[in-house]
Design a protein around this motif. Structure first.
Motif, mmCIF file in Angstrom:
data_model
loop_
_atom_site.group_PDB
_atom_site.id
_atom_site.type_symbol
_atom_site.label_atom_id
_atom_site.label_comp_id
_atom_site.label_asym_id
_atom_site.label_seq_id
_atom_site.Cartn_x
_atom_site.Cartn_y
_atom_site.Cartn_z
ATOM 1 N N THR A 159 -0.648 -23.508 -14.502
ATOM 2 C CA THR A 159 -1.389 -22.894 -13.394
ATOM 3 C C THR A 159 -0.586 -21.745 -12.813
ATOM 4 O OG1 THR A 159 -2.404 -25.027 -12.863
ATOM 5 C CG2 THR A 159 -2.469 -23.330 -11.156
ATOM 6 N N GLY A 160 -1.221 -20.598 -12.633
ATOM 7 C CA GLY A 160 -0.570 -19.443 -12.025
ATOM 8 C C GLY A 160 -1.190 -19.137 -10.672
ATOM 9 N N VAL A 161 -0.357 -18.736 -9.711
ATOM 10 C CA VAL A 161 -0.848 -18.345 -8.387
ATOM 11 C C VAL A 161 -0.835 -16.821 -8.324
ATOM 12 C CG1 VAL A 161 -0.561 -18.596 -5.897
ATOM 13 C CG2 VAL A 161 0.169 -20.440 -7.425
ATOM 14 N N MET A 162 -1.998 -16.231 -8.111
ATOM 15 C CA MET A 162 -2.153 -14.772 -8.098
ATOM 16 C C MET A 162 -2.523 -14.275 -6.702
ATOM 17 S SD MET A 162 -1.853 -14.001 -11.384
ATOM 18 C CE MET A 162 -1.846 -14.937 -12.910
ATOM 19 N N TYR A 163 -2.215 -12.994 -6.472
ATOM 20 C CA TYR A 163 -2.719 -12.351 -5.262
ATOM 21 C C TYR A 163 -4.206 -12.066 -5.457
ATOM 22 C CZ TYR A 163 2.119 -11.521 -3.800
ATOM 23 O OH TYR A 163 3.417 -11.684 -3.413
ATOM 24 N N GLN A 164 -4.969 -12.232 -4.389
ATOM 25 C CA GLN A 164 -6.404 -11.938 -4.419
ATOM 26 C C GLN A 164 -6.607 -10.458 -4.743
ATOM 27 O OE1 GLN A 164 -8.514 -13.211 -0.829
ATOM 28 N NE2 GLN A 164 -9.585 -11.252 -0.807
ATOM 29 N N GLY A 199 3.268 -8.290 6.607
ATOM 30 C CA GLY A 199 4.110 -7.323 5.910
ATOM 31 C C GLY A 199 4.939 -7.976 4.826
ATOM 32 N N ARG A 200 5.511 -9.156 5.145
ATOM 33 C CA ARG A 200 6.300 -9.888 4.141
ATOM 34 C C ARG A 200 5.431 -10.284 2.955
ATOM 35 N NH1 ARG A 200 8.590 -13.634 8.020
ATOM 36 N NH2 ARG A 200 10.477 -12.768 8.917
ATOM 37 N N PHE A 201 4.203 -10.708 3.255
ATOM 38 C CA PHE A 201 3.309 -11.215 2.212
ATOM 39 C C PHE A 201 2.909 -10.122 1.229
ATOM 40 C CE2 PHE A 201 -1.074 -12.265 0.767
ATOM 41 C CZ PHE A 201 -0.776 -13.435 0.066
ATOM 42 N N ILE A 202 2.608 -8.920 1.731
ATOM 43 C CA ILE A 202 2.083 -7.879 0.827
ATOM 44 C C ILE A 202 3.171 -7.001 0.218
ATOM 45 C CG2 ILE A 202 -0.136 -7.829 2.020
ATOM 46 C CD1 ILE A 202 0.713 -5.159 3.296
ATOM 47 N N THR A 203 4.423 -7.140 0.676
ATOM 48 C CA THR A 203 5.506 -6.348 0.092
ATOM 49 C C THR A 203 5.661 -6.690 -1.392
ATOM 50 O OG1 THR A 203 6.711 -6.169 2.170
ATOM 51 C CG2 THR A 203 7.990 -5.888 0.163
ATOM 52 N N GLY A 204 5.683 -5.649 -2.219
ATOM 53 C CA GLY A 204 5.859 -5.859 -3.659
ATOM 54 C C GLY A 204 4.560 -5.900 -4.434
ATOM 55 N N ILE A 205 3.418 -5.932 -3.738
ATOM 56 C CA ILE A 205 2.122 -5.963 -4.434
ATOM 57 C C ILE A 205 1.824 -4.568 -5.000
ATOM 58 C CG2 ILE A 205 -0.370 -6.187 -4.078
ATOM 59 C CD1 ILE A 205 0.122 -8.355 -2.085
ATOM 60 N N ARG A 206 1.291 -4.531 -6.232
ATOM 61 C CA ARG A 206 0.880 -3.257 -6.838
ATOM 62 C C ARG A 206 -0.567 -2.965 -6.462
ATOM 63 N NH1 ARG A 206 0.621 -3.856 -12.215
ATOM 64 N NH2 ARG A 206 1.039 -6.077 -12.114
ATOM 65 N N THR A 219 -0.997 3.932 -9.667
ATOM 66 C CA THR A 219 -0.552 2.591 -9.299
ATOM 67 C C THR A 219 0.711 2.717 -8.463
ATOM 68 O OG1 THR A 219 -1.463 1.615 -11.303
ATOM 69 C CG2 THR A 219 0.243 0.358 -10.166
ATOM 70 N N GLN A 220 0.700 2.116 -7.293
ATOM 71 C CA GLN A 220 1.829 2.193 -6.381
ATOM 72 C C GLN A 220 2.259 0.781 -5.979
ATOM 73 O OE1 GLN A 220 3.097 5.150 -5.526
ATOM 74 N NE2 GLN A 220 1.544 6.616 -4.892
ATOM 75 N N VAL A 221 3.510 0.640 -5.590
ATOM 76 C CA VAL A 221 4.018 -0.647 -5.110
ATOM 77 C C VAL A 221 4.162 -0.581 -3.592
ATOM 78 C CG1 VAL A 221 5.941 -2.286 -5.166
ATOM 79 C CG2 VAL A 221 5.242 -1.111 -7.262
ATOM 80 N N LEU A 277 -7.715 2.614 1.531
ATOM 81 C CA LEU A 277 -7.644 3.387 0.284
ATOM 82 C C LEU A 277 -6.846 2.671 -0.806
ATOM 83 C CD1 LEU A 277 -7.082 7.000 1.712
ATOM 84 C CD2 LEU A 277 -9.234 5.851 1.110
ATOM 85 N N CYS A 278 -6.513 1.404 -0.563
ATOM 86 C CA CYS A 278 -5.711 0.635 -1.525
ATOM 87 C C CYS A 278 -6.529 -0.519 -2.104
ATOM 88 C CB CYS A 278 -4.469 0.062 -0.847
ATOM 89 S SG CYS A 278 -3.364 1.312 -0.167
ATOM 90 N N THR A 279 -6.442 -0.656 -3.414
ATOM 91 C CA THR A 279 -7.110 -1.762 -4.110
ATOM 92 C C THR A 279 -6.067 -2.580 -4.854
ATOM 93 O OG1 THR A 279 -9.083 -0.390 -4.416
ATOM 94 C CG2 THR A 279 -8.905 -2.369 -5.778
ATOM 95 N N VAL A 280 -6.054 -3.891 -4.623
ATOM 96 C CA VAL A 280 -5.076 -4.762 -5.270
ATOM 97 C C VAL A 280 -5.459 -4.966 -6.733
ATOM 98 C CG1 VAL A 280 -3.968 -7.036 -5.224
ATOM 99 C CG2 VAL A 280 -4.639 -5.923 -3.083
ATOM 100 N N ILE A 281 -4.520 -4.685 -7.634
ATOM 101 C CA ILE A 281 -4.757 -4.832 -9.073
ATOM 102 C C ILE A 281 -4.818 -6.321 -9.419
ATOM 103 C CG2 ILE A 281 -3.746 -4.378 -11.360
ATOM 104 C CD1 ILE A 281 -2.443 -1.880 -10.045
ATOM 105 N N PRO A 282 -5.803 -6.743 -10.240
ATOM 106 C CA PRO A 282 -5.912 -8.170 -10.569
ATOM 107 C C PRO A 282 -4.755 -8.673 -11.450
ATOM 108 C CG PRO A 282 -7.676 -6.890 -11.617
ATOM 109 C CD PRO A 282 -6.867 -5.946 -10.801
#
Length: 808
Positions: A159-164, A199-206, A219-221, A277-282
């Motif tokens: 099982t993998g846990v992914m960002y929405q 802020g801690r939660f979304i840091t590092g999300i592409r 694509t930005q981090v 203007l940001c969309t989280v990559i699946p």
């Protein structure tokens, strides 16, 4: 990124070199080829750009060039692997490198198509929204493993846990648990505590963004969350004009933002992009630890009945498609998709002995469980006087509920043979926000005054979400006062049946020095051999800080039996360097525990010198990976020996590693052989076909199935001066799974290992909860100064608890 570069190198930049030699890459620095590459020498450098970047270039800016240097460093002789699986040589570095290369080969194809974590990859075919901005994806684990005369691929589901994925605004609102239709809450008015957590939660999300003006996707981090809104934060452009972020995007995109009052995220070299203007990559894996309140849903998703799990694994073989992988074919690997069938045995469960007054002194477990009805503890303890503390509110837990708890608890204890001298407790309602330690002390003093004896037990009813109160109570009882405490959840004990109170009595009895049950030693050869006894059994484990945590140490725990029946245990724990698996203080810990063993034999069991010294020491070690086996032998075994030398004793040592973190699953091929849950029955042992080519190992499923698919424990006997046979080792391990004090079911690993794991998990009670020393004070990286701070703040167990199973 690295994988994309290597793919571009093979298929676009240097096709002539790689046409007949598809190479596989481990994602870091190692590249493996089935044939020698024509590099025109020992080394060669290539310039590589990514096709997607080439298409995105604008303003005549050239695409970014990456330099890749390939250097031939070694040639693997696969003959060594053949010799190893034939049992003709030991596992050395060449064998390990070959196994690593083969694992890289089989994961190369899926790693280019799916998110990968370790040896697992995850597909979007079966998902579940976990809430809080997290989504679960079903995945597949695969690993090439050596066995005697063959190589196997171990396949399992994971099982993998992914960002929405989707709009970043939606993920932020989901994390905060806010109405998805009201994005305006993500403004500068967002409370600081929530903004920092987000802020801690979304840091590092592409995230996918569009270049202002051109509309080219990039694509930005996410580096951090800006504290200011897009219509408030300003910057100066090259021409000297000062604009807000919202005004800038309105100007260059020729249309205003929909939500200009929302915060921005900082990306790249400090550029600010509005949230909208940001969309989280699946397919982005969460590398941090899953919040406690999500773990139940995670376990539910990961739990599958044996038949369903087996079907899912077979479906995974279609996704893995070994026969269609160009990489697998180029390396000459063929995979037989037929599941391996092997023979198993079901061990006879040990007879269990209870105490005087039982309707039957001996009980025979069936499929890992037994009924305690009509039995009395082997050695029941006494409760002189006791205190009942209620932290739950009157509205949720009224006086009638309190009376029911008091009478049911005493009835449950007495039914198992325990003595309760003063059945009526001193009852106190305490506010969880008040000074807990002072109020517990006052309640104890009131008990001593009224009953003329100090309380030997505090029974504490906790409210929902009372984890902090639990920590404070345990710190006070186990560390400060040395009095037994038994915590109960209010919703569980309100109106509870007899069985519940019998289970509570199991824990209370051993905390007060009693022994619940022993195995019939005549059935356990190691414990009944008159020529080689007494035998001491130890269990050890190390707990590491959670994923994404950098400032906490690891904790090592060792427990040891002290009685002749290996049923009563004492424990010790130490703080050590973060993520260090080997136990650095093992000599001191072993010396302490062996002293306790000999003291108990002398003072409690009345054994005379020298018969109180152990002749055999069986040491079960948990949590060690196969790659660390040699280190355990080289570094931990000498420390155990040194402790024995200090005490001038010479027990013969057997060192066994118990592994739980593996993906081997046993499925009964015939439904008639399964238990009610569809699993193999308790006592199922497999020691052929899937075992190690050269080591003494076996798989033992010692517990009956409840939910999902049971996981057998993997036992590897690394060192054995006692010359124990496979039958003896398996019978002892299975017997020890039946003396876990907290239940009337056999557990999945031997009781001493289970206890060591529990002691580790209670590490935080050794730090003053008022100072928050365990969780907050130490920050930064886990350097040596930080470790010394933890060692300084660590408070030892109270002297009165050192001979009790306080951890049960």
């Amino acid at each position: 990124m690295n994988q994309r570069l290597i793919k571009a190198l093979q298929f676009d930049v240097a096709q002539s070199i790689f046409t007949d030699a598809r190479v596989v890459f481990d994602g870091r620095k190692n590249l493996f080829s089935a044939v020698e590459l024509d590099l025109g020498g020992n080394s060669r450098e290539f310039d590589v750009s990514l096709p997607s970047q080439t298409q995105q270039t604008q303003n005549d800016r050239p695409p970014r060039i990456y330099k890749i240097r390939l250097t031939h460093v070694a040639t693997i002789n696969t003959e060594t692997l053949h010799r190893f699986i034939d049992g003709l040589q030991s596992q050395d570095n060449t064998v390990n490198t070959t196994l690593m290369a083969l694992n890289v080969v089989i994961r190369m194809e899926p790693s280019q198509r799916f998110p990968v974590k370790g040896r697992s990859f995850f597909t979007p075919d079966d998902t579940r929204n976990l809430g809080g901005g997290l989504v679960l994806w079903r995945g597949y684990f695969q690993s090439i493993r050596p066995a005697l005369n063959r190589m196997l691929i171990n396949v399992d589901i994971s099982t993998g846990v992914m960002y929405q994925s989707g709009p970043l605004i939606s993920l932020c609102l989901s994390f905060l648990g806010m109405d998805p239709r009201n994005p305006s809450v993500l403004s500068q008015q967002l409370p600081d505590r929530q903004r920092v957590a987000l802020g801690r939660f979304i840091t590092g999300i592409r995230v996918q963004t569009k270049n202002a003006g051109s509309g080219v996707e990039r694509t930005q981090v996410v580096r951090k969350l800006s504290p200011q809104a897009a219509d408030k934060v300003t910057f100066t452009m090259r021409g000297g004009e000062t604009l807000t972020v919202a005004a800038y995007f309105r100007k260059v995109n020729n249309k205003p933002l929909m939500f200009p009052s929302l915060l921005c995220v900082e990306v790249g070299q400090g550029a600010l992009i509005p949230l909208e203007l940001c969309t989280v990559i699946p397919g982005q894996l969460v590398r941090k630890e899953v919040p406690d309140d999500k773990k139940t849903a995670l376990v539910e998703f990961a739990t599958m009945r044996p038949k369903d799990r087996f079907a899912s694994i077979q479906k995974g073989l279609d996704v893995l498609a070994y026969g269609q992988s160009e990489y697998v074919r180029k390396f000459g690997i063929t995979v037989d998709r037929t599941p391996l069938q092997t023979q198993a045995r079901v061990l006879a469960a040990p007879a269990l002995k209870y105490g005087a007054g039982s309707t039957a002194l001996t009980v025979n477990p069936r499929n890992g469980s037994w009924n305690m009805a009509g039995t009395k503890f082997y050695k029941p303890a006494s409760i002189a006087a006791w205190v009942l503390i209620i932290f739950e509110s009157m509205g949720r837990f009224n006086d009638q509920a309190v009376n029911d708890v008091a009478t049911s608890f005493v009835k449950g204890c007495r039914a198992t043979g325990m003595t309760v001298t003063h059945p009526d407790p001193i009852v106190r309602r305490i506010n969880g926000q008040a000074q807990i330690a002072e109020q517990l002390l006052a309640a104890g003093a009131a008990c001593a005054k009224e009953k003329k004896v100090p309380p030997s037990l505090f029974v504490v009813v906790l409210p929902e979400g009372g984890n902090d109160i639990y920590t404070m109570v345990k710190h006070w009882g186990d560390i400060k006062k040395g009095v037994a405490t038994q915590c109960l959840k209010s919703r569980k004990c309100r109106g509870a049946k007899e069985q519940f109170w019998a289970n509570v009595a199991l824990k209370v009895n051993v905390k007060l020095g009693g022994i619940n049950v022993i195995t019939d030693s005549t059935q356990v050869a190691v414990l009944s051999d008159p020529h080689n006894n007494p035998t001491v059994v130890m269990g050890a484990d190390v707990m590491h800080p959670g994923a994404g945590t950098t400032n906490r140490p690891s904790f090592a725990a060792v427990v040891s039996s002290v009685d002749s029946n290996a049923a009563k245990y004492v424990a010790t724990m130490k703080v050590q360097a973060s993520r260090q698996e080997l136990i650095s203080d093992l000599q001191e810990m072993t010396h302490y525990l062996l002293s306790k063993f000999m003291d108990y034999r002398k003072l409690v069991e009345g054994r005379k010198e020298p018969t109180n010294a152990p002749k055999r020491l069986i040491f079960y070690r948990d949590g060690v990976s196969e790659g660390q086996f040699q280190q355990v032998l080289d570094q931990e075994l000498p420390l155990i020996r040194a402790a024995c030398d200090q005490l001038k004793i010479k027990p013969k040592i057997t060192l066994v590693v118990v592994g739980k973190r593996h993906h081997v699953r046993l499925f009964p091929s015939n439904d008639r052989d399964a238990d009610r849950s569809g699993n193999c029955p308790a006592g199922t042992v497999v020691d052929r076909d899937i075992g190690h080519p050269t080591e003494f190992d076996f798989y033992l499923q010692s517990h009956g199935g409840l939910l999902g698919t049971s996981r057998p424990a993997h036992y590897s006997v690394l060192y054995d001066e006692n010359s124990l046979t496979a039958d003896t080792m398996q019978a002892l391990s299975f017997a020890l799974c039946h003396v876990y004090a907290g239940s009337t079911r056999s557990v999945s690993i031997p009781a001493p290992v289970y206890y060591a794991d529990t002691v580790c998990a209670r590490a935080k009670i050794h730090f003053d909860p008022e100072k928050q020393g365990y969780s907050e004070t130490h920050s930064g990286t886990a350097d040596s100064a930080d470790l010394e701070n933890y060692k300084r703040d660590y408070q030892s167990l109270h002297q009165l608890h050192t001979t009790r199973m306080y951890f049960s």
